[in-house]
Design a protein around this motif. Structure first.
Motif, mmCIF file in Angstrom:
data_model
loop_
_atom_site.group_PDB
_atom_site.id
_atom_site.type_symbol
_atom_site.label_atom_id
_atom_site.label_comp_id
_atom_site.label_asym_id
_atom_site.label_seq_id
_atom_site.Cartn_x
_atom_site.Cartn_y
_atom_site.Cartn_z
ATOM 1 N N THR A 866 0.801 -1.232 0.000
ATOM 2 C CA THR A 866 0.000 0.000 0.000
ATOM 3 C C THR A 866 0.836 1.284 0.000
ATOM 4 O O THR A 866 0.274 2.382 -0.082
ATOM 5 N N ASP A 867 2.158 1.160 0.108
ATOM 6 C CA ASP A 867 2.986 2.373 0.262
ATOM 7 C C ASP A 867 2.774 3.360 -0.885
ATOM 8 O O ASP A 867 2.605 4.567 -0.670
ATOM 9 N N ARG A 868 2.776 2.836 -2.127
ATOM 10 C CA ARG A 868 2.660 3.752 -3.262
ATOM 11 C C ARG A 868 1.278 4.397 -3.314
ATOM 12 O O ARG A 868 1.136 5.576 -3.662
ATOM 13 N N ALA A 869 0.260 3.631 -2.962
ATOM 14 C CA ALA A 869 -1.097 4.180 -2.948
ATOM 15 C C ALA A 869 -1.230 5.271 -1.884
ATOM 16 O O ALA A 869 -1.848 6.317 -2.125
ATOM 17 N N VAL A 870 -0.635 5.020 -0.718
ATOM 18 C CA VAL A 870 -0.711 6.012 0.357
ATOM 19 C C VAL A 870 0.045 7.285 -0.034
ATOM 20 O O VAL A 870 -0.431 8.405 0.201
ATOM 21 N N GLN A 871 1.219 7.119 -0.654
ATOM 22 C CA GLN A 871 1.970 8.306 -1.089
ATOM 23 C C GLN A 871 1.189 9.099 -2.129
ATOM 24 O O GLN A 871 1.138 10.342 -2.077
ATOM 25 N N ALA A 872 0.549 8.398 -3.080
ATOM 26 C CA ALA A 872 -0.236 9.092 -4.103
ATOM 27 C C ALA A 872 -1.441 9.788 -3.475
ATOM 28 O O ALA A 872 -1.813 10.896 -3.865
ATOM 29 N N MET A 873 -2.063 9.117 -2.492
ATOM 30 C CA MET A 873 -3.195 9.720 -1.793
ATOM 31 C C MET A 873 -2.766 10.990 -1.063
ATOM 32 O O MET A 873 -3.461 12.019 -1.087
ATOM 33 N N GLU A 874 -1.603 10.942 -0.404
ATOM 34 C CA GLU A 874 -1.117 12.108 0.332
ATOM 35 C C GLU A 874 -0.756 13.245 -0.622
ATOM 36 O O GLU A 874 -0.908 14.424 -0.295
ATOM 37 N N GLN A 875 -0.302 12.889 -1.815
ATOM 38 C CA GLN A 875 -0.039 13.919 -2.827
ATOM 39 C C GLN A 875 -1.351 14.595 -3.248
ATOM 40 O O GLN A 875 -1.411 15.820 -3.429
ATOM 41 N N GLN A 876 -2.404 13.808 -3.376
ATOM 42 C CA GLN A 876 -3.711 14.384 -3.698
ATOM 43 C C GLN A 876 -4.205 15.295 -2.574
ATOM 44 O O GLN A 876 -4.788 16.353 -2.821
ATOM 45 N N ALA A 877 -3.954 14.886 -1.326
ATOM 46 C CA ALA A 877 -4.355 15.722 -0.186
ATOM 47 C C ALA A 877 -3.618 17.050 -0.230
ATOM 48 O O ALA A 877 -4.201 18.116 0.025
ATOM 49 N N LYS A 878 -2.338 16.986 -0.566
ATOM 50 C CA LYS A 878 -1.543 18.211 -0.658
ATOM 51 C C LYS A 878 -2.101 19.126 -1.733
ATOM 52 O O LYS A 878 -2.288 20.333 -1.512
ATOM 53 N N LEU A 879 -2.416 18.552 -2.914
ATOM 54 C CA LEU A 879 -2.949 19.361 -4.007
ATOM 55 C C LEU A 879 -4.311 19.942 -3.645
ATOM 56 O O LEU A 879 -4.627 21.095 -3.980
ATOM 57 N N ARG A 880 -5.131 19.136 -2.980
ATOM 58 C CA ARG A 880 -6.462 19.603 -2.589
ATOM 59 C C ARG A 880 -6.369 20.787 -1.633
ATOM 60 O O ARG A 880 -7.022 21.824 -1.812
ATOM 61 N N ILE A 881 -5.535 20.641 -0.617
ATOM 62 C CA ILE A 881 -5.424 21.697 0.389
ATOM 63 C C ILE A 881 -4.795 22.946 -0.224
ATOM 64 O O ILE A 881 -5.212 24.072 0.038
ATOM 65 N N GLU A 882 -3.795 22.722 -1.088
ATOM 66 C CA GLU A 882 -3.147 23.870 -1.720
ATOM 67 C C GLU A 882 -4.135 24.622 -2.604
ATOM 68 O O GLU A 882 -4.168 25.862 -2.606
ATOM 69 N N ALA A 883 -4.975 23.881 -3.343
ATOM 70 C CA ALA A 883 -5.971 24.533 -4.198
ATOM 71 C C ALA A 883 -6.973 25.316 -3.355
ATOM 72 O O ALA A 883 -7.378 26.429 -3.718
ATOM 73 N N GLN A 884 -7.372 24.747 -2.227
ATOM 74 C CA GLN A 884 -8.298 25.449 -1.340
ATOM 75 C C GLN A 884 -7.665 26.721 -0.791
ATOM 76 O O GLN A 884 -8.301 27.776 -0.723
ATOM 77 N N LEU A 885 -6.404 26.604 -0.398
ATOM 78 C CA LEU A 885 -5.715 27.777 0.144
ATOM 79 C C LEU A 885 -5.586 28.884 -0.902
ATOM 80 O O LEU A 885 -5.819 30.065 -0.615
#
Length: 979
Positions: A866-885
């Motif tokens: 699951t490591d790669r999936a979790v890293q990709a998910m965390e990248q999406q979280a970063k993009l989501r939060i950055e877009a909101q900011l």
């Protein structure tokens, strides 16, 4: 409100001045001028509360007579354009009593002028302004020639001392006055501070104001208009106009050293920067109604607290940068390198404790940011030394940094990590040099002393360059000088590994006392030292100082090889302790022959064997501000010193004179220091943070001395040393709803940072899925980001990801066959998504997007990888939060633009109507600048496109907004809104 004012000027015959007349006026006396043959009578002058002539050693006692002194000065100057004296003028804190202010002025004048060999004519004025507020200030007339003592003991004036004219010395005096005043206000428990830096250097777009006295105020009341009063009023009015036009100036200034403020803080600032009551009310109204003012709710005392949007956004940028760093997993250290570093350390006799090993694993993990909170003396530097070796073996470059030079030196000495001050690093980065890279690990020591703005700049640079950041510190130790408590906030948000086992102290009960100090139980810690006989009380501070010095000398004789330091709160006490201790050392015969030197802080005697402290970073010498050493040889021109780290340095005093005796130091100089023995002289300006630092520097022994004139009893001592003065963050308070006009629902959601769902493979397939909650405002959403730290949490989350992947795999298989997913599959996906969100908020949507982008993640996760999936998910979280900011920040910028355009447009119309052409042209120029600025800011122009009616423009226009705004200024006196 304590204000900073410090000016220097020459009293010169070229300007038609007389030293005798100037002295008479400042003292409010009648003096006869021998040169002019006339008497200057200013005995009617009011407001002079203290007047004295202060003589240096060797001066003629007859010069204590003001008339004699300045007539002799006049007689010694033959040129018609001669400079007769130097005048220093500085404002005194109005929060002090007259007696306290006079004592402060006398101490400062003695330390900075008299001890350098100048005669000082000091006069303290306590004028009362028209507003009824005190305007205390001091005038100091200084002689400009050295004092020459003849063989018969008589004294006369010799040559002028050109060194006293150096720009560097004036700069030092300006800073020294701020230090003296701030330390004394801390001692007196006055909650005010002054800043010696220019407003421009502080990033504040206001003009510095001159100070005016009561005489000028009275002249104004009589209808006169003295130049000085006019200048002061003009500057105050100009500053007020600037603030009214742009309230952000005030918010920037107020939040320079405090993240939040009260209405009272704002009122004091507005009073300083307004010319009269009418403008004061206008300044207050402008700031209170500013779009950049953020209401935060009430503090523990029931006071409404506010901050600026810039301060809040700085905190948000810091939070965003740390979230991005947190999401990265690019700095892993293989286990073999960590184990090899541990084995090498053990072979050197350094066996890390279980806590230190845990911290080592934490900082050498793959994560982009790691925080370590360690009590004083827990061996943080030793752990970092092992981590450095592991990082280097793994191919990383390790860079250390700290706020102060001595802290950077301590980090480098304790861990062998090459270290610099943060200011030095930021300067190099600004020049495009020594930039961090993705192969860097940046270690920030004493991170608790960093203000929010500096922390944000440093962390954002590291994040942008792909570096890893390790922050090490203790939020309970000395607080940041600038606004905010950034390290505490980052540690609370992202977690931190704690090292609580004290290793510095060698006795168990002393270790426990340090733990008590670190956790706010100051009274219990003092009780342990009292029981052991290490707390000593005397009738007066002077007696306590004498007892401390005697005890220090006994310890030195008993254990000459032990390292030791005396600590106290103020520079004044440091000076007194240094002198007293040095007398003891000289009496014991352990010092060589004295050499009189003029160093940066004045005249001093140095000898072979003296302990000295360096007071300025100098890379060429390898010394830092706070470095300690022992004099090996000294002459009038050169000094050789053996530093405490064993290195020998030699320098010419004309090149480096930033040094003083080093037997005693302020507590602030001691953060990061470790010695065998410590003596502490407690004074009323201390608090829990200073007490913690001072009482935890020792390995074997610490003794606390105090006088009953400072603390009437033990209860008073404990109360003072337990005071909590931790800094706050804007994010510590619950945000109040912002007042906005009614806006359509989609726009309200955009402003609040609400998420708009987008289609994707799984999104299209699962339109009925209910696991994704409605988006919350950005601040709340960010607060919920909390990655699992414990192994059990991670295992549970990995299992949830695996279950989600299994369901997703089944749905994708159905889709590949051209079939719709089954209802049971939809239900299973919703259940898996809800489980993910329960473990980590918003992870369902982030993981779904990640797998839509890369379907190869699904079969890997099904197999438990699951490591790669979790890293990709965390990248999406970063993009989501950055877009909101970004979206939320742009909406706020648009709000501010509209508000400022409307206010200035209204002001422009009113000025044109009243015929104020010159002023209206200035306002119009400002509006034109705003409009043109949109050409360089397409994001803001895009957001403003739907707000044309609010800007007085045609909503149907298809031309660029910048052009329409500029056109409106030219075509209509009403700026497109009609007149």
């Amino acid at each position: 409100m304590a204000i900073y004012h410090f000016s220097a000027k020459a009293i010169s015959r070229a300007a038609g001045s007389s030293a005798v007349a100037a002295a008479a006026y400042r003292a409010g006396e009648q003096l006869h001028d021998d040169r002019l043959g006339r008497t200057h009578d200013f005995t009617n002058k009011a407001g002079v509360v203290h007047s004295e002539v202060m003589l240096p050693e060797g001066a003629n006692e007859a010069w204590s007579d003001r008339e004699k002194l300045w007539n002799d000065v006049e007689a010694g100057e033959l040129r018609k354009d001669a400079q007769l004296a130097r005048e220093i003028e500085f404002a005194l804190p109005r929060e002090m009593t007259q007696a306290q202010a006079i004592e402060l002025a006398r101490d400062f004048v003695k330390a900075e002028f008299v001890d350098r060999g100048m005669i000082a004519d000091l006069n303290v004025h306590w004028d009362i302004g028209a507003d009824g507020e005190a305007k205390p200030h001091a005038h100091v007339m200084l002689t400009m020639r050295e004092i020459v003592v003849g063989e018969d003991g008589s004294a006369s004036f010799g040559a002028k001392v050109r060194e006293w004219n150096r720009t560097e010395l004036l700069t030092h005096w300006r800073e020294a006055w701020a230090d003296h005043a701030n330390q004394r206000m801390a001692v007196l428990d006055i909650d005010a501070r002054i800043d010696h830096r220019s407003l421009a250097a502080q990033g504040i777009d206001l003009e510095p104001q001159s100070k005016i006295g009561a005489a000028a105020s009275r002249m104004a009341g009589e209808g006169l208009s003295p130049e000085r009063l006019a200048e002061h009023a003009d500057i105050a009015r100009s500053n007020g106009e600037k603030i009214i036009a742009d309230p952000n100036i005030a918010l920037n200034a107020i939040t320079h050293q405090q993240a939040t403020f009260t209405t009272r803080d704002l009122a004091m600032f507005a009073h300083r920067h307004s010319a009269d009551k009418e403008q004061f009310d206008a300044v207050m109204s402008a700031v209170k109604n500013a779009s950049e003012l953020i209401a935060l709710g009430r503090d523990g005392k029931g006071n409404d607290r506010f901050t600026s949007r810039e301060m809040l956004e700085t905190e948000q940028r810091l939070e965003s940068a740390t979230i991005r760093l947190e999401a990265r997993r690019s700095h892993a250290v293989p286990d073999r390198y960590r184990e090899l570093a541990l084995a090498n350390a053990k072979s050197r006799g350094m066996d890390l404790s279980a806590e230190q090993r845990g911290a080592l694993e934490h900082v050498t993990s793959a994560k982009g940011v790691s925080n370590v909170i360690g009590y004083a003396g827990t061996g943080k530097s030793a752990m970092l030394g092992v981590a450095r070796e592991a990082w280097v073996r793994a191919g990383y470059t390790v860079q250390g940094a700290a706020l102060s030079g001595i802290a950077a030196e301590g980090l480098e000495h304790g861990s062998r990590i090459p270290s610099r001050t943060l200011a030095s690093l930021e300067y190099q980065w600004g020049q495009g040099r020594e930039l961090l890279t993705s192969k860097h690990v940046l270690v920030i020591d004493e991170a608790g002393m960093l203000g929010t703005r500096q922390m944000e700049r440093v962390v954002s640079h590291a994040q942008q360059q792909g570096a890893k950041v390790v922050m090490v510190g203790d939020p309970q130790q000395l607080q940041a000088i600038e606004a905010g408590a950034a390290f505490r906030a980052v540690a609370e948000r992202h977690g931190a590994v704690e090292i609580a086992s004290i290793r510095r102290q060698q006795i168990d009960w002393q270790r426990e006392a340090t733990r008590e100090l670190a956790t706010g139980r100051t009274g219990e810690a003092l009780g342990r030292y009292e029981e052991a006989g290490n707390v000593h009380v005397a009738e007066t501070r002077e007696a306590a100082r004498a007892g401390l010095v005697d005890a220090w000398e006994r310890d030195r004789q008993a254990k000459p090889d032990a390292s030791r330091i005396i600590l106290t709160h103020t520079n004044d006490e440091v000076r007194a302790l240094n002198e007293a201790v040095r007398e003891k050392v000289r009496a014991s015969g352990d010092l060589g022959e004295d050499v009189a030197l003029k160093v940066e802080r004045g005249a001093r005697q140095f000898a072979d064997g003296d302990r000295i402290m360096f007071l300025k970073n100098e890379r060429s010498l390898g010394v830092k501000n706070g470095s300690l050493g022992t004099v090996e040889s000294v002459s009038a021109l050169r000094m050789s010193v053996k530093l405490d780290d064993g290195k020998a340095v030699a320098f010419d005093l004309k090149d480096y004179a930033h040094l003083d005796h080093g037997y005693a130091a302020t507590i602030h100089k001691a953060q990061g220091m470790t010695v065998d023995q410590v003596k502490l002289l407690a004074t009323p300006g201390m608090d829990s943070h200073g007490a913690y630092v001072a009482l935890s520097r020792h390995r074997t022994q610490v003794d606390l001395h105090y006088g009953k004139d400072d603390f009437a009893d033990r209860k008073a001592l404990v109360r003072t040393l337990s005071r909590e003065r931790g800094k706050d963050m804007a994010s510590d308070y619950a945000r109040q709803p912002e007042k906005t006009a009614e806006v359509p629902q989609p726009q309200r959601e955009a402003r609040a940072g609400l998420k708009v769902s987008r289609s994707g493979h799984l999104v299209d397939l699962l339109k009925g899925a209910s696991a994704t909650p409605q988006r919350e405002p950005v601040a709340q959403a960010r607060a919920k980001v909390a990655w699992p730290e414990q192994a059990s949490d991670k295992q549970a989350f990995d299992k949830a990801v695996q279950r989600f992947a299994r369901v997703a795999q089944d749905i994708v298989a159905m889709r590949d066959k051209g079939l719709e997913p089954l209802a049971s599959q939809r239900t299973a996906l919703n259940k898996a998504g809800a489980e993910l969100n329960a473990l980590r908020p918003d992870s369902f949507g982030d993981l779904r997007k990640a797998m839509n982008r890369d379907l190869s993640l699904i079969p890997e996760a099904v197999k438990g990888r699951t490591d790669r999936a979790v890293q990709a998910m965390e990248q999406q979280a970063k993009l989501r939060i950055e877009a909101q900011l970004v979206a939320a920040a742009n909406e706020r910028r648009a709000d501010a633009f509209v508000d400022q355009w409307q206010r200035q447009s209204e002001q422009y119309r009113a000025l044109r109507k009243n015929g104020s052409a010159a002023t209206s042209d200035k306002v119009r120029a400002s509006l034109v600048g705003m409009a043109k600025g949109l050409e360089r800011d397409p994001q803001l122009e895009s957001v403003l496109a739907n707000r044309r009616p609010q800007l007085g423009l045609d909503a149907m226009s298809t031309k660029p907004l910048s052009q329409d705004l500029q056109k409106s200024l030219g075509l209509s006196r009403g700026l497109g809104m009609g007149m």
